[in-house]
Design a protein around this motif. Structure first.
Motif, PDB file in Angstrom:
ATOM      1  N   UNK A 218       0.806  -1.221   0.000  1.00  0.00           N
ATOM      2  CA  UNK A 218       0.000   0.000   0.000  1.00  0.00           C
ATOM      3  C   UNK A 218       0.839   1.270   0.000  1.00  0.00           C
ATOM      4  N   UNK A 219       2.175   1.150   0.252  1.00  0.00           N
ATOM      5  CA  UNK A 219       3.050   2.321   0.269  1.00  0.00           C
ATOM      6  C   UNK A 219       3.793   2.525  -1.051  1.00  0.00           C
ATOM      7  N   UNK A 220       3.524   1.677  -2.037  1.00  0.00           N
ATOM      8  CA  UNK A 220       4.131   1.841  -3.370  1.00  0.00           C
ATOM      9  C   UNK A 220       3.328   2.890  -4.129  1.00  0.00           C
ATOM     10  N   UNK A 221       4.002   3.956  -4.549  1.00  0.00           N
ATOM     11  CA  UNK A 221       3.277   5.041  -5.236  1.00  0.00           C
ATOM     12  C   UNK A 221       3.600   5.105  -6.725  1.00  0.00           C
ATOM     13  N   UNK A 222       4.664   4.436  -7.156  1.00  0.00           N
ATOM     14  CA  UNK A 222       5.010   4.483  -8.576  1.00  0.00           C
ATOM     15  C   UNK A 222       5.984   3.358  -8.891  1.00  0.00           C
ATOM     16  N   UNK A 223       6.128   3.079 -10.167  1.00  0.00           N
ATOM     17  CA  UNK A 223       7.060   2.052 -10.643  1.00  0.00           C
ATOM     18  C   UNK A 223       7.978   2.684 -11.678  1.00  0.00           C
ATOM     19  N   UNK A 230      13.812  -2.648 -12.776  1.00  0.00           N
ATOM     20  CA  UNK A 230      12.551  -2.146 -12.242  1.00  0.00           C
ATOM     21  C   UNK A 230      12.780  -1.708 -10.800  1.00  0.00           C
ATOM     22  N   UNK A 231      12.228  -0.550 -10.446  1.00  0.00           N
ATOM     23  CA  UNK A 231      12.316  -0.045  -9.084  1.00  0.00           C
ATOM     24  C   UNK A 231      10.940   0.404  -8.631  1.00  0.00           C
ATOM     25  N   UNK A 232      10.687   0.265  -7.345  1.00  0.00           N
ATOM     26  CA  UNK A 232       9.429   0.687  -6.755  1.00  0.00           C
ATOM     27  C   UNK A 232       9.651   1.990  -5.984  1.00  0.00           C
ATOM     28  N   UNK A 233       8.883   3.000  -6.302  1.00  0.00           N
ATOM     29  CA  UNK A 233       8.984   4.270  -5.597  1.00  0.00           C
ATOM     30  C   UNK A 233       8.038   4.222  -4.407  1.00  0.00           C
ATOM     31  N   UNK A 234       8.616   4.379  -3.207  1.00  0.00           N
ATOM     32  CA  UNK A 234       7.825   4.271  -1.991  1.00  0.00           C
ATOM     33  C   UNK A 234       7.305   5.638  -1.555  1.00  0.00           C
ATOM     34  N   UNK A 239      13.550   4.888  -3.953  1.00  0.00           N
ATOM     35  CA  UNK A 239      13.346   3.897  -5.006  1.00  0.00           C
ATOM     36  C   UNK A 239      13.973   2.581  -4.567  1.00  0.00           C
ATOM     37  N   UNK A 240      13.167   1.556  -4.480  1.00  0.00           N
ATOM     38  CA  UNK A 240      13.626   0.237  -4.026  1.00  0.00           C
ATOM     39  C   UNK A 240      13.794  -0.664  -5.243  1.00  0.00           C
ATOM     40  N   UNK A 241      14.984  -1.236  -5.451  1.00  0.00           N
ATOM     41  CA  UNK A 241      15.187  -2.101  -6.623  1.00  0.00           C
ATOM     42  C   UNK A 241      14.429  -3.422  -6.490  1.00  0.00           C
ATOM     43  N   UNK A 242      14.006  -3.925  -7.631  1.00  0.00           N
ATOM     44  CA  UNK A 242      13.337  -5.225  -7.692  1.00  0.00           C
ATOM     45  C   UNK A 242      14.265  -6.203  -8.394  1.00  0.00           C
ATOM     46  N   UNK A 243      14.556  -7.316  -7.761  1.00  0.00           N
ATOM     47  CA  UNK A 243      15.437  -8.307  -8.371  1.00  0.00           C
ATOM     48  C   UNK A 243      14.659  -9.160  -9.364  1.00  0.00           C
TER      49      UNK A 243
END
Length: 256
Positions: A218-223, A230-234, A239-243
């Motif tokens: 629910x805290x992911x606001x963008x990709x 790919x990174x998730x913007x919190x 920006x959190x990387x996705x493996x």
């Protein structure tokens, strides 16, 4: 630093004990130790900040050439001001010794830090969490009540953070032997294995998206996408990387 200077002055490495006076050895080795300590600290600060997402041993390997190569050259040139080059140790010998000392210092830091952290971890005792009593069932209506996000599975972990740890977890990040817990009250450091921390969290609320990161859905606001990356913007702007191994799971959930 003072201790290392005194030891080198007294024992006189590289035959300096026989060739030089005590005062000169104190000046010479004091300059070497002071320079190495100052430059070594600066390099360590840079590697720990720039590569804080990496484990300690990987940061040490990155630190090694950045410190050893320039310092070996500078110390060898500095020594040549006082000694003939033909009687000085070969530059590769100096490089090997500097690298060995650097690894030894980092190993001592790791051992001492791990000992202290282990002792602190043993002193921690997980508190028993009493689940809040459920309120009476709401009155029946035409539409079913929306189910709130279940955070009961995170109570045990959040209690580990102390009274100011917050009540809502945004994301987790692994930092060496510590875990950075980003909650509604800020960032909290906890000495704990990352896998054990994730195991205490409710899988319905979030998931591990990288070997060093757990995020709340629910805290992911963008990709963000950059080619195959790919990174998730919190919600906190990070920006959190996705493996690769976690992409399929996130795609199935419709997040990316």
């Amino acid at each position: 630093m003072i201790g290392a200077t005194i030891i080198c002055t007294l024992i006189g490495p590289f035959d300096t004990y026989r060739q030089d006076t005590f005062v000169f050895r104190l000046y010479f080795w004091g300059a070497i130790v002071l320079t190495s300590t100052t430059y070594g600290c600066l390099v360590s600060v840079w590697t720990n900040l720039a590569f804080r997402h990496l484990p300690y041993w990987q940061r040490t390997l990155l630190n090694l050439p950045v410190f050893a190569l320039p310092f070996s050259f500078v110390s060898w040139e500095f020594s040549s001001l006082f000694y003939p080059r033909d009687v000085m140790p070969h530059p590769m010998v100096v490089l090997f010794l500097v690298a060995a000392v650097d690894l030894f210092v980092h190993a001592c830091i790791w051992i001492s830090g791990s000992t202290v952290k282990t002792r602190e971890n043993h002193l921690q005792r997980p508190e028993t969490v009493v689940a809040p009593e459920t309120s009476a069932a709401p009155e029946e209506s035409g539409e079913p009540a929306a189910e709130p996000e279940n955070i009961s599975g995170e109570c045990t972990f959040l209690r580990r953070l102390g009274p100011n740890g917050g009540s809502y977890l945004i994301r987790l990040a692994m930092n060496d032997h510590y875990i950075e817990a980003h909650t509604d009250t800020g960032i909290h450091m906890l000495y704990m294995r990352f896998g054990d921390a994730v195991a205490e969290l409710n899988p319905a609320n979030g998931a591990k998206v990288h070997r060093s990161h757990w995020v709340r859905f629910s805290e992911i606001i963008d990709v963000e996408r950059d080619g195959q990356k790919v990174s998730l913007v919190m919600s906190d702007g990070v920006s959190v990387p996705v493996s690769r191994s976690h992409k399929t799971f996130l795609q199935e959930k419709g997040i990316i």
